[in-house]
Design an enzyme around this catalytic site. Structure first.
Site, PDB file in Angstrom:
ATOM      1  N   CYS A 129     -12.988  22.139 -54.884  1.00  0.00           N
ATOM      2  CA  CYS A 129     -11.681  21.766 -54.334  1.00  0.00           C
ATOM      3  C   CYS A 129     -10.813  23.010 -54.155  1.00  0.00           C
ATOM      4  O   CYS A 129      -9.620  22.898 -53.918  1.00  0.00           O
ATOM      5  CB  CYS A 129     -10.997  20.740 -55.229  1.00  0.00           C
ATOM      6  SG  CYS A 129     -10.863  21.266 -56.941  1.00  0.00           S
ATOM      7  N   GLN A 150     -11.152  10.163 -57.484  1.00  0.00           N
ATOM      8  CA  GLN A 150     -10.792  10.810 -56.224  1.00  0.00           C
ATOM      9  C   GLN A 150      -9.779   9.948 -55.473  1.00  0.00           C
ATOM     10  O   GLN A 150      -9.922   8.733 -55.442  1.00  0.00           O
ATOM     11  CB  GLN A 150     -12.036  10.998 -55.359  1.00  0.00           C
ATOM     12  CG  GLN A 150     -13.069  11.946 -55.967  1.00  0.00           C
ATOM     13  CD  GLN A 150     -12.723  13.409 -55.753  1.00  0.00           C
ATOM     14  OE1 GLN A 150     -11.706  13.740 -55.145  1.00  0.00           O
ATOM     15  NE2 GLN A 150     -13.565  14.281 -56.265  1.00  0.00           N
ATOM     16  N   GLU A 206     -18.809  16.464 -69.418  1.00  0.00           N
ATOM     17  CA  GLU A 206     -17.398  16.418 -69.017  1.00  0.00           C
ATOM     18  C   GLU A 206     -16.531  16.673 -70.257  1.00  0.00           C
ATOM     19  O   GLU A 206     -16.840  16.225 -71.351  1.00  0.00           O
ATOM     20  CB  GLU A 206     -17.123  15.022 -68.422  1.00  0.00           C
ATOM     21  CG  GLU A 206     -15.688  14.570 -68.409  1.00  0.00           C
ATOM     22  CD  GLU A 206     -14.779  15.387 -67.509  1.00  0.00           C
ATOM     23  OE1 GLU A 206     -15.162  15.698 -66.372  1.00  0.00           O
ATOM     24  OE2 GLU A 206     -13.668  15.723 -67.975  1.00  0.00           O
ATOM     25  N   CYS A 232       6.858  11.459 -40.783  1.00  0.00           N
ATOM     26  CA  CYS A 232       7.703  11.286 -41.950  1.00  0.00           C
ATOM     27  C   CYS A 232       8.987  12.085 -41.783  1.00  0.00           C
ATOM     28  O   CYS A 232       8.964  13.266 -41.455  1.00  0.00           O
ATOM     29  CB  CYS A 232       6.951  11.772 -43.186  1.00  0.00           C
ATOM     30  SG  CYS A 232       7.968  11.804 -44.661  1.00  0.00           S
ATOM     31  N   CYS A 282       3.479  17.035 -48.832  1.00  0.00           N
ATOM     32  CA  CYS A 282       2.727  17.537 -47.686  1.00  0.00           C
ATOM     33  C   CYS A 282       3.178  18.955 -47.332  1.00  0.00           C
ATOM     34  O   CYS A 282       4.332  19.298 -47.522  1.00  0.00           O
ATOM     35  CB  CYS A 282       2.974  16.668 -46.460  1.00  0.00           C
ATOM     36  SG  CYS A 282       2.260  15.042 -46.567  1.00  0.00           S
ATOM     37  N   TYR A 285     -19.148  18.735 -64.999  1.00  0.00           N
ATOM     38  CA  TYR A 285     -17.752  18.397 -64.671  1.00  0.00           C
ATOM     39  C   TYR A 285     -17.750  17.012 -64.019  1.00  0.00           C
ATOM     40  O   TYR A 285     -17.205  16.815 -62.939  1.00  0.00           O
ATOM     41  CB  TYR A 285     -17.145  19.426 -63.713  1.00  0.00           C
ATOM     42  CG  TYR A 285     -17.321  20.866 -64.127  1.00  0.00           C
ATOM     43  CD1 TYR A 285     -16.379  21.497 -64.938  1.00  0.00           C
ATOM     44  CD2 TYR A 285     -18.433  21.599 -63.710  1.00  0.00           C
ATOM     45  CE1 TYR A 285     -16.540  22.823 -65.313  1.00  0.00           C
ATOM     46  CE2 TYR A 285     -18.606  22.926 -64.087  1.00  0.00           C
ATOM     47  CZ  TYR A 285     -17.661  23.538 -64.880  1.00  0.00           C
ATOM     48  OH  TYR A 285     -17.828  24.851 -65.241  1.00  0.00           O
TER      49      TYR A 285
HETATM   50  N1  SAH Z   1     -17.064  14.921 -60.443  1.00  0.00           N
HETATM   51  C1  SAH Z   1     -15.908  14.120 -60.743  1.00  0.00           C
HETATM   52  C2  SAH Z   1     -14.737  14.889 -61.345  1.00  0.00           C
HETATM   53  C3  SAH Z   1     -14.368  16.199 -60.706  1.00  0.00           C
HETATM   54  S1  SAH Z   1     -12.812  16.841 -61.230  1.00  0.00           S
HETATM   55  C4  SAH Z   1     -15.483  13.335 -59.536  1.00  0.00           C
HETATM   56  O1  SAH Z   1     -15.884  13.612 -58.411  1.00  0.00           O
HETATM   57  O2  SAH Z   1     -14.732  12.369 -59.702  1.00  0.00           O
HETATM   58  C5  SAH Z   1     -13.244  18.092 -62.367  1.00  0.00           C
HETATM   59  C6  SAH Z   1     -13.551  17.563 -63.742  1.00  0.00           C
HETATM   60  O3  SAH Z   1     -13.887  18.678 -64.583  1.00  0.00           O
HETATM   61  C7  SAH Z   1     -12.395  16.857 -64.440  1.00  0.00           C
HETATM   62  O4  SAH Z   1     -12.828  15.555 -64.801  1.00  0.00           O
HETATM   63  C8  SAH Z   1     -12.108  17.724 -65.685  1.00  0.00           C
HETATM   64  O5  SAH Z   1     -11.740  16.963 -66.818  1.00  0.00           O
HETATM   65  C9  SAH Z   1     -13.436  18.399 -65.912  1.00  0.00           C
HETATM   66  N2  SAH Z   1     -13.428  19.680 -66.642  1.00  0.00           N
HETATM   67  C10 SAH Z   1     -12.497  20.663 -66.623  1.00  0.00           C
HETATM   68  N3  SAH Z   1     -12.883  21.711 -67.364  1.00  0.00           N
HETATM   69  C11 SAH Z   1     -14.108  21.410 -67.877  1.00  0.00           C
HETATM   70  C12 SAH Z   1     -15.022  22.092 -68.710  1.00  0.00           C
HETATM   71  N4  SAH Z   1     -14.756  23.325 -69.176  1.00  0.00           N
HETATM   72  N5  SAH Z   1     -16.175  21.486 -69.021  1.00  0.00           N
HETATM   73  C13 SAH Z   1     -16.462  20.239 -68.553  1.00  0.00           C
HETATM   74  N6  SAH Z   1     -15.629  19.548 -67.747  1.00  0.00           N
HETATM   75  C14 SAH Z   1     -14.460  20.104 -67.422  1.00  0.00           C
END
Ligand code: SAH
Length: 454
Positions: A411, A286, A336, A73, A82, A315
């Site tokens: 992450c 994702q 969530e 790039c 990046c 989460y």
């Molecule tokens: N497991 C899912 C999302 C992971 S991202 C996947 O793989 O697609 C992290 C997620 O945590 C997000 O959706 C965010 O909204 C949620 N989150 C953030 N703080 C939180 C909390 N205090 N309690 C519950 N969920 C929460």
């Protein structure tokens, strides 16, 4: 030796920091130099000087590192997307693995020998992996419409419709949208004045389904010549959803709360492993579907489900991990914070005819405290918190619920290390750690970790 702003110095890069910046030392003075890689000998100019360290700008590469490559790039240095394009992919992987290990040692208090780390899983072809792109639209100095990416740490737009991380159809869509804006004299939004119409173009692509979503984020409620634009976009094979997202706020949050469908359906569908997901413009999903499949499969394998277990997916977002687990468990309870995501998770369960998974909206920590107070049990807890990691409320309730296994998907290696320190002090042992490269050319690291109750 102490340096000051604008001093020029020659330095050999010996290490890389959190954000992929090179680090070197001159007479005991540490300098951070963006756009350099380990092994480079460079000339750099100090931009910001502190007593024992400073931030410098790369002026010239005097001797390139053997691990340096020519980025594909042309905007690799300016673009904020990046961070480590100049490093060979093989060394990017090594850098990430090392970063995770360093955090586990420094923050987690682990001994190097006791970290059961598997070699990071990289991509065979690390380009064009992103299924989502959000291009800001603006004007250049001559007043021409541009779309592209923000420069690092700023909101100035670098004009680039051809990003190698995104899918190739992005460029075609941007060309159509910008040509339409020119033809109908539609102004781009201007962040400083709050005037103008088009703010962002959001594009999502289903790698399995080949469905495409285009969503224009606008500072208004309609787009001139909409019929014309729709007709042109529809010619692109796979076009499934064309919508507006209305954002009239003076904010750098990209999406507003309200959407308006222009054509097709409100979502696209895509599959990960055995499950199909509906994805709307707002949903968290994702961004790297190829590696996500590997990530989730690793998590499921680590859980070792037999069909009877009670599983918590904390989460859970739109229910991705829980729904895959549901096929191999007795029942799944997902929690969530985001209301829309929970709604999507419930729809996804129904669409996939999964009846043993229930999703709740709320703070994961509070939810777990309540579960523990009621004396409920869980066999396996999956947890996939945001970058800030989990909290003590959540972790202490996990300890009370005492599942046989905790599968932590992270992450952010810093918060992972902090949370693992807590769990390993409270009856859990780290059994396996598997890093998965979800973001080639970027500094982010994703890790799956299996913890077993002692
Ligand atoms: N497991 C899912 C999302 C992971 S991202 C996947 O793989 O697609 C992290 C997620 O945590 C997000 O959706 C965010 O909204 C949620 N989150 C953030 N703080 C939180 C909390 N205090 N309690 C519950 N969920 C929460």
């Amino acid at each position: 030796m102490e340096y000051k702003k604008n001093d020029l110095l020659t330095v050999t890069i010996e290490d890389m920091g959190h954000d992929g910046e090179g680090i070197g030392k001159v007479d005991g003075y540490t300098v951070f130099v963006k756009d350099t890689v380990i092994g480079d000998k460079v000339q750099a100019k100090i931009m910001k000087a502190k007593k024992n360290y400073g931030y410098a700008r790369l002026v010239e590469i005097m001797e390139p590192s053997k691990d340096r490559v020519e980025p594909r790039c042309a905007y690799a240095r300016q673009c904020g997307g990046c961070q480590i394009q100049a490093l060979s992919y093989e060394k990017q992987l090594a850098y990430k693995q090392q970063k995770i290990e360093n955090n586990l040692i420094r923050i987690g208090g682990f001994q190097k020998e006791e970290i059961p780390m598997q070699p990071i899983i990289g991509m065979e072809d690390p380009y064009h992996y992103r299924n989502k792109a959000q291009f800001p639209v603006g004007c250049d100095k001559e007043g021409h419409l541009i779309a592209g990416f923000y420069a690092g740490r700023t909101h100035s737009i670098i004009s680039n419709r051809k990003c190698y991380l995104g899918v190739e159809v992005n460029e075609q869509i941007l060309n159509l949208v910008l040509a339409h804006m020119e033809a109908y004299d539609i102004p781009a939004y201007d962040e400083t004045t709050g005037k103008g119409l088009v703010r962002h173009v959001l594009i999502r692509y289903g790698f399995q389904s080949k469905e495409i979503m285009v969503c224009l984020v606008v500072n208004g409620s309609r787009i001139p010549g909409a019929e014309d634009l729709i007709a042109k976009l529809r010619e692109i094979p796979g076009m499934t959803s064309i919508s507006l997202n209305i954002n009239r706020e003076k904010t750098n949050v990209i999406l507003g709360r309200k959407g308006k469908l222009l054509w097709g359906q409100e979502y696209i569908t895509d599959t990960i492993g055995p499950i199909a997901y509906q994805i709307s413009p707002q949903s968290f999903y994702q961004v790297n579907p190829v590696q996500t499949e590997i990530l989730y499969q690793t998590a499921i394998d680590y859980a070792g489900l037999t069909g009877k277990e009670t599983v918590i997916d904390a989460y859970c977002g739109i229910g991705t991990i829980g729904l895959i687990a549901a096929k191999k468990a007795g029942k799944v309870i997902g929690v969530e914070l985001n209301k829309d995501a929970v709604k999507d998770a419930r729809i996804n369960a129904k669409e996939n005819k999964i009846t043993n998974a229930a999703f709740y909206q709320g703070d994961a920590g509070r939810f777990m405290v309540e579960m523990a107070a009621k004396g409920e049990k869980a066999d396996v807890v999956f947890m996939d918190p945001p970058r800030a990691g989990s909290d003590e409320r959540f972790l202490s309730s996990v300890v009370k619920l005492s599942p046989k296994k905790v599968i932590y998907i992270s992450c952010n290696p810093e918060t992972l290390a902090r949370d693992l320190k807590y769990l390993t002090k409270h009856h859990y042992k780290v059994e396996k750690i598997q890093p998965v490269d979800m973001f080639p050319f970027c500094d982010h690291c994703e890790t799956v970790c299996e913890l077993v109750r002692k």
